[in-house]
Every structure is written in structure tokens, then in C-alpha cells.
Design a protein around this motif. Structure first.
Motif, PDB file in Angstrom:
ATOM      1  N   MET A 153      23.525 120.348  25.083  1.00  9.18           N
ATOM      2  CA  MET A 153      22.038 120.840  24.496  1.00  9.18           C
ATOM      3  C   MET A 153      21.392 120.098  23.325  1.00  9.18           C
ATOM      4  O   MET A 153      20.177 119.929  22.974  1.00  9.18           O
ATOM      5  CB  MET A 153      22.182 122.434  24.092  1.00  9.18           C
ATOM      6  N   VAL A 154      22.204 119.418  22.548  1.00  9.24           N
ATOM      7  CA  VAL A 154      21.700 118.457  21.518  1.00  9.24           C
ATOM      8  C   VAL A 154      21.087 117.261  22.037  1.00  9.24           C
ATOM      9  O   VAL A 154      19.818 116.979  21.683  1.00  9.24           O
ATOM     10  CB  VAL A 154      22.966 117.904  20.560  1.00  9.24           C
ATOM     11  N   ALA A 175      17.859 118.607  23.426  1.00  9.12           N
ATOM     12  CA  ALA A 175      16.964 118.738  22.526  1.00  9.12           C
ATOM     13  C   ALA A 175      15.844 117.359  22.129  1.00  9.12           C
ATOM     14  O   ALA A 175      14.750 117.415  21.836  1.00  9.12           O
ATOM     15  CB  ALA A 175      17.444 119.067  21.012  1.00  9.12           C
ATOM     16  N   ALA A 176      16.761 116.377  22.154  1.00 11.49           N
ATOM     17  CA  ALA A 176      15.977 114.947  21.697  1.00 11.49           C
ATOM     18  C   ALA A 176      15.016 114.714  22.939  1.00 11.49           C
ATOM     19  O   ALA A 176      14.077 114.016  22.788  1.00 11.49           O
ATOM     20  CB  ALA A 176      17.036 114.050  21.531  1.00 11.49           C
ATOM     21  N   SER A 227      20.574 107.309  18.262  1.00  3.14           N
ATOM     22  CA  SER A 227      20.260 108.215  16.939  1.00  3.14           C
ATOM     23  C   SER A 227      21.036 109.519  16.981  1.00  3.14           C
ATOM     24  O   SER A 227      21.054 110.281  16.084  1.00  3.14           O
ATOM     25  CB  SER A 227      18.851 108.109  16.820  1.00  3.14           C
ATOM     26  N   ILE A 228      20.900 110.154  18.381  1.00  2.60           N
ATOM     27  CA  ILE A 228      21.640 111.427  18.224  1.00  2.60           C
ATOM     28  C   ILE A 228      22.980 111.474  18.885  1.00  2.60           C
ATOM     29  O   ILE A 228      23.806 111.852  18.015  1.00  2.60           O
ATOM     30  CB  ILE A 228      20.483 112.392  19.280  1.00  2.60           C
ATOM     31  N   ARG A 265      25.336 109.084  16.575  1.00  2.67           N
ATOM     32  CA  ARG A 265      25.410 109.695  15.425  1.00  2.67           C
ATOM     33  C   ARG A 265      26.205 110.809  15.141  1.00  2.67           C
ATOM     34  O   ARG A 265      26.715 111.147  14.326  1.00  2.67           O
ATOM     35  CB  ARG A 265      23.881 109.665  14.866  1.00  2.67           C
ATOM     36  N   THR A 266      26.053 111.901  16.157  1.00  2.00           N
ATOM     37  CA  THR A 266      26.687 113.084  16.115  1.00  2.00           C
ATOM     38  C   THR A 266      27.974 112.784  16.338  1.00  2.00           C
ATOM     39  O   THR A 266      28.952 113.472  15.573  1.00  2.00           O
ATOM     40  CB  THR A 266      26.337 114.050  17.213  1.00  2.00           C
ATOM     41  N   LEU A 321      25.826 115.574   5.206  1.00  3.38           N
ATOM     42  CA  LEU A 321      25.506 116.645   4.461  1.00  3.38           C
ATOM     43  C   LEU A 321      26.334 117.782   4.574  1.00  3.38           C
ATOM     44  O   LEU A 321      27.295 117.820   5.315  1.00  3.38           O
ATOM     45  CB  LEU A 321      24.181 117.210   5.406  1.00  3.38           C
ATOM     46  N   LYS A 322      26.172 118.617   3.417  1.00  6.11           N
ATOM     47  CA  LYS A 322      27.144 119.878   3.382  1.00  6.11           C
ATOM     48  C   LYS A 322      26.648 120.971   4.297  1.00  6.11           C
ATOM     49  O   LYS A 322      25.257 121.145   4.661  1.00  6.11           O
ATOM     50  CB  LYS A 322      26.910 120.483   1.868  1.00  6.11           C
ATOM     51  N   GLY A 323      27.602 121.347   4.906  1.00  6.47           N
ATOM     52  CA  GLY A 323      27.193 122.607   5.718  1.00  6.47           C
ATOM     53  C   GLY A 323      27.197 122.215   7.000  1.00  6.47           C
ATOM     54  O   GLY A 323      27.295 121.107   7.582  1.00  6.47           O
ATOM     55  N   GLY A 324      27.251 123.220   7.998  1.00  2.00           N
ATOM     56  CA  GLY A 324      27.157 122.977   9.436  1.00  2.00           C
ATOM     57  C   GLY A 324      28.341 122.848  10.063  1.00  2.00           C
ATOM     58  O   GLY A 324      29.476 122.959   9.314  1.00  2.00           O
ATOM     59  N   GLN A 325      28.703 122.635  11.408  1.00  2.00           N
ATOM     60  CA  GLN A 325      29.822 122.726  11.843  1.00  2.00           C
ATOM     61  C   GLN A 325      30.768 121.357  11.800  1.00  2.00           C
ATOM     62  O   GLN A 325      31.927 121.251  12.193  1.00  2.00           O
ATOM     63  CB  GLN A 325      29.954 122.859  13.352  1.00  2.00           C
ATOM     64  N   HIS A 326      30.164 120.224  11.175  1.00  6.90           N
ATOM     65  CA  HIS A 326      30.643 118.951  11.319  1.00  6.90           C
ATOM     66  C   HIS A 326      31.239 118.506  10.166  1.00  6.90           C
ATOM     67  O   HIS A 326      30.742 119.233   8.825  1.00  6.90           O
ATOM     68  CB  HIS A 326      29.843 118.110  12.022  1.00  6.90           C
TER      69      HIS A 326
END
Lengths: 296, 252
Positions: free
Chosen positions: A178-179, A182-183, A196-197, A200-201, A291-296
């Protein structure tokens, strides 16, 4: 409550006791297993420090080996040589490996070509490193009629590719569909979505894979015996035989001289520290900006 | 401004299984159109055919004509171009996990090569305001990852992200089905506001939702469009017996 589920107080107490015991047992087993793994690792590292540290001095990092019979000398040529060969191997192996992994995960799903590549990568992963050396020997050294640092870099690159390819594929596989959707749904072209998606993920896992492959080939000796050969003198010419730490350690360790044995220990220590430092640097460098936060 | 969509004889397949049969439908501009029907009836497949997302599945195939304004989306344009003009919001919020809130919203423009910071700043603010999220995130645009927001905020972030590329049509595939009632109400308010500027197609399982937000409603059953009419007519006086059975809860 369902009458069939009712148990006597005694049974209940016994079951509770059993649960507690098995809980402690499993925890204890996990701790023991961890210790069994850690103790030899720490012992090796400690012994290496003990044996190698005393022979480290400035000359070790600045001077090439002294001629036989003379005191002193260092492994400057091998340290630089290892750096050059590993840089070359990474420069070739990492992009190729990631590229093939991207093909497997993003483009080739379900095609016979992808199945063939995946199978080849798995087989290559299990091939003994000396075979890789012979392959690079016959592909490059035999054709050019001389050993070279370049051939060593190629041999190590070939060893890096399958690990990186498979980790890249696995890690891209963990990026939720689904990511990607989204792109694509935003009108971002597929190639851009992949770079980039998806990449990068998946990048933390892919970087780990690259570091594992790097650390593995950094200590390889066998593939270099047939390719880089080793060199007693300082040089960065990729077209010449080139020194490398594992080769130098091997040569010195099997020699009859105590002085050389000490240098071999020091070389092994430097090699381990080099790998640890480069892996740590990559980690710090790639963790920046996360970044702080999120599942990763 | 929104634009209308006309669908003629649309058929779609997954592998050899046909999932849409001869759909004919006109979706008017600047209105919300709801698509209802039981699970597996093809309504999601249908909206995915409208922005050519259907074909991203390698085994999927679609045939027929879909016109957006003057252009035939399967003949006159590339899928990438179509998806820029027809935005999509998915069932589960799907922000890009590695990106900040700002980058999530700007991604559609940035990843298409748009780099003017001043314009991006403006678009991000405007889109987040349109999605009613600005006040909640304006102080952490760059600090927080999109994935750190709550589910309802994530979905509004996804709406902002879709709006940032300035589409003419917004497809929403059950946008509130994973959200709590408060977040759902916010999304519905948003749909109400947005339809003055965009043509909205919303797939929903929730018939009250369809009744609340949409001027027109289509009822899908086993891959066929059973009935398409003004929402009030569908819910008070449907022409087809099957529509009546579904909305009165006799099956589905």
C-alpha cells in the motif's frame, strides 16, 4: 462458566506452578544460549587485543614490512591495500547487488528470469570463497598474465553480490504494497517510486545487508591468494599485485619468526577494528536525519 | 475545478476471473458520488480502473472506455499523467513511513521533479488546511514522521497529499472504514467541503455515509452496476428489487 472448564483448586495450583517453572526455564535457557554465543566472541576479541595491542606502534601504520632478518617495519601497505581493494569491491558489488535485488523484488516477480537469478544467487552464496578466487583468476589474472589488486577487488565483489541481492529483495518485500500504491496513485513514475519510496523505506535493512557482505569479504584471504597475490611494497596501482591485511596476516602467521607472529596478531587486531569502525561509521551516517516516531 | 467522468462498457479481469461486467456510468463534475455494495462486488476494482491503478497488478486487465472531460484515459494519456489528475485515497491510511509530515504532503510534487521551496511551502500549507490537519501539525511539519500521527490524522494527511498535486478528481476507497467515529465525521465534513472544487467518488460500506455525503449513489452487485440514481431515490424509492433488498438489510 462452562462446567467442563472447571478444575479443582489443587489442579489449578499445580498448573500455576508448572507455568511458573517453565517460564523460568525458558528464560534461563535463553540467557545461557546468549552467554554461549558471547563468551567465545569476547574471548577472541580479548585475546586479539592482548596479543596484538603490544605490537602496535606508529611504524605499524606508516611503514611497509621490513626485509627478512631486520627488526621493525609495519603493514602500511597492507592496510592501504585492503582499503583500496575493499573500496573497489564495494563500488562494484553494492550497486550490482542492490540493482539485482530491485529487479527481483520490483520488476521480475513471478518471471522465470527472476527465479533463475534467485537460484543462482543462493548457490553463489554457498560457493567456497577459494572457488571465487579461482574464478577471478581465470577471468582476469590468466587473461592479463599478471596478478593485480583489480582482480582481487573483482573476486570480492562477486562474493558480495549474492548476499546483497538477496537481502535487498527480502527487505523490499517487507515494504507494504500500500505504500507503493500511495506513490503510484500520486502519479509518481514507477522508477521514481522504486528509488524514493521502496528503496528508501527498506534502506535500514539493505544497509545492514551491505555491511554484512562488506564485513564478510574484508576478512577473506583465499580469493585474494589467486588475484591480488600480496606485495611487500607500498603501492596503490590497481594493475599491480597488491598487499592486503588478510594476506599479510596469513603470510606472517605461517612464518617461523616471532617478530612476524607479533605483527600478524597486530594485523588481525587492526583488521577487526577497521571493520568495526567502518560499519559503525556507516550506521551513524545513515541514521542521521532519521525521524522520530513511526513504526520504523 | 472538477471534471466529469463517463464510463462506457467497462469490463475488468483479474487473471481469468472477470470482476466487472459492462459498467456504464456518468459521474457528474463537482459532486460526490457514492458507490455501495457488498464486499467483493467490484466497487474497489471499479474506482481503481478510473485512475488506471487496476493495471499495476500484473495479472489485472481492463477493457472499455473511460473519459475524463474530453480525454479517453486509456488512449490519450499515460497512466502516470492520469493518476496526477485523478487522485486517490486508500482504505488504510498509507503515509510514507520514512518521510516527515511536510515531505509526505510535498512528495507528489517533489518526486515529480518540483523543487521550488517557496511554492512547495505554500502548497503544503494549503493542502493541509484543505484537509483540516494544519492546526494539528503545523508545529511539527519537519520533526515528525507521517507514521507517528494517529490513524485519523494519517488519513487526513493522505488526503492532503493527494490534494497537493492539484487533481481534478478525488477517488476515495472506503476512506473512513479504518477510523473511529470522530475521525470519520471529520473526513465526511471534509468531503462536503471538497466537492465544490473536486469531483469526488467515494466507495463505502456505510450506507448512512453515502446518504450523508453523496448526491448520487451507485449500487454494485457481483461485478455489475445494478442501479445508479440520486442518493435520495436510491434510499427511498429504488427501482431495482436487489437494491431495495440490500439497503433494507435483507442480504449483503
Amino acid at each position: 462458566m462452562n462446567p467442563l472448564l472447571v478444575r479443582s483448586e489443587n489442579t489449578e495450583r499445580m498448573l500455576n506452578l508448572r507455568r511458573k517453572i517453565s517460564n523460568h526455564l525458558v528464560t534461563a535457557l535463553a540467557v545461557v544460549a546468549t552467554l554461549v554465543v558471547l563468551v567465545p566472541l569476547i574471548a577472541i576479541l580479548g585475546y586479539l587485543l592482548y596479543k596484538g595491542f603490544s605490537s602496535l606502534n606508529l611504524a605499524f601504520f606508516t611503514k611497509p614490512p621490513a626485509p627478512v632478518g631486520e627488526e621493525g617495519g609495519g603493514m602500511a601497505n597492507a592496510i592501504v591495500g585492503s582499503g583500496v581493494i575493499l573500496a573497489l569491491a564495494s563500488a562494484m558489488g553494492i550497486p550490482l547487488g542492490i540493482g539485482a535485488g530491485v529487479y527481483l523484488a520490483e520488476y521480475g516477480r513471478g518471471t522465470w528470469l527472476a527465479t533463475a537469478i534467485r537460484f543462482t544467487a543462493d548457490v553463489l552464496n554457498g560457493v567456497p570463497s577459494i572457488v571465487m578466487g579461482i574464478a577471478a583468476y581465470s577471468l582476469i589474472v590468466a587473461k592479463q598474465h599478471h596478478f593485480s589488486g583489480f582482480a582481487g577487488g573483482v573476486a570480492l565483489a562477486i562474493m558480495m553480490v549474492p548476499t546483497i541481492t538477496r537481502t535487498t529483495e527480502e527487505m523490499l518485500g517487507t515494504v507494504p504494497q500500500m505504500v507503493r500504491e500511495a506513490a503510484l496513485g500520486l502519479g509518481i513514475p514507477k522508477w521514481r517510486t522504486v528509488i524514493s519510496i521502496s528503496l528508501r523505506t527498506a534502506s535500514p535493512g539493505i544497509i545492514t545487508g551491505c555491511m554484512l557482505a562488506f564485513a564478510r569479504v574484508a576478512g577473506e584471504t583465499a580469493p585474494l591468494l589467486f588475484t591480488a597475490l600480496g606485495n611487500q611494497f607500498f603501492g596503490v596501482n590497481l594493475n599491480q599485485p597488491m598487499a592486503a591485511l588478510p594476506l599479510q596476516i596469513f603470510a606472517y602467521a605461517v612464518s617461523p619468526y616471532d617478530e612476524w607472529h607479533r605483527l600478524a596478531w597486530a594485523g588481525a587486531l587492526v583488521l577487526i577494528v577497521m571493520i568495526m569502525v567502518s560499519v559503525t561509521l556507516v550506521r551513524i551516517f545513515t541514521a542521521r536525519g532519521a525521524l522520530k516516531g513511526g513504526q520504523h | 475545478m472538477g471534471v466529469d467522468i463517463r464510463v462506457e462498457n467497462l469490463n475488468a479481469w483479474y487473471g481469468t476471473t472477470q470482476s466487472l461486467w459492462d459498467i456504464n456510468l456518468n459521474i457528474p463534475a463537482n459532486k460526490a458520488t457514492a458507490l455501495i455494495g457488498p464486499s467483493g462486488c467490484g466497487k474497489s476494482t471499479f474506482v481503481r480502473c478510473l485512475n488506471r491503478m487496476h493495471e499495476t497488478n500484473p495479472i489485472a486487465r481492463a477493457e472499455g472506455v473511460v473519459r475524463m472531460g474530453d480525454i479517453d484515459i486509456y488512449k490519450d494519456a499515460s497512466p502516470v499523467e492520469i493518476r496526477r489528475r485523478i487522485g486517490m485515497v486508500f482504505q488504510r491510511p498509507n503515509p510514507f513511513p520514512t518521510m516527515s509530515i511536510y515531505d509526505n504532503v510535498a512528495s507528489g510534487l517533489k518526486l515529480n521533479g518540483f523543487r521550488k521551496k517557496r511554492v512547495l511551502d505554500e502548497v503544503v500549507e494549503k493542502s493541509l488546511k484543505s484537509a483540516a490537519l494544519w492546526e494539528e501539525v503545523k508545529d511539527s511539519l519537519h520533526k515528525k514522521s507521517g507514521a507517528s500521527l494517529s490513524g485519523g490524522q494519517q488519513q487526513r494527511l493522505c488526503i492532503a497529499r493527494a490534494l497537493a498535486v492539484d487533481p481534478e478528481v478525488l477517488l476515495m476507497d472506503e476512506p473512513a472504514s479504518a477510523l473511529d467515529p470522530v475521525s470519520t465525521a471529520k473526513i465526511e465534513d471534509l468531503i462536503f467541503k471538497l466537492k465544490s472544487q473536486y469531483t469526488i467518488v467515494i466507495v463505502t460500506h456505510n450506507m448512512q455515509q453515502a446518504a450523508r455525503v453523496a448526491e448520487n449513489t451507485g449500487f454494485f452487485l457481483t461485478g455489475k452496476l445494478v442501479e445508479f440514481a440520486p442518493t435520495t431515490k436510491i434510499f427511498t424509492n429504488p427501482s431495482d428489487k436487489r437494491t431495495e433488498d440490500y439497503i433494507t438489510g435483507r442480504f449483503g
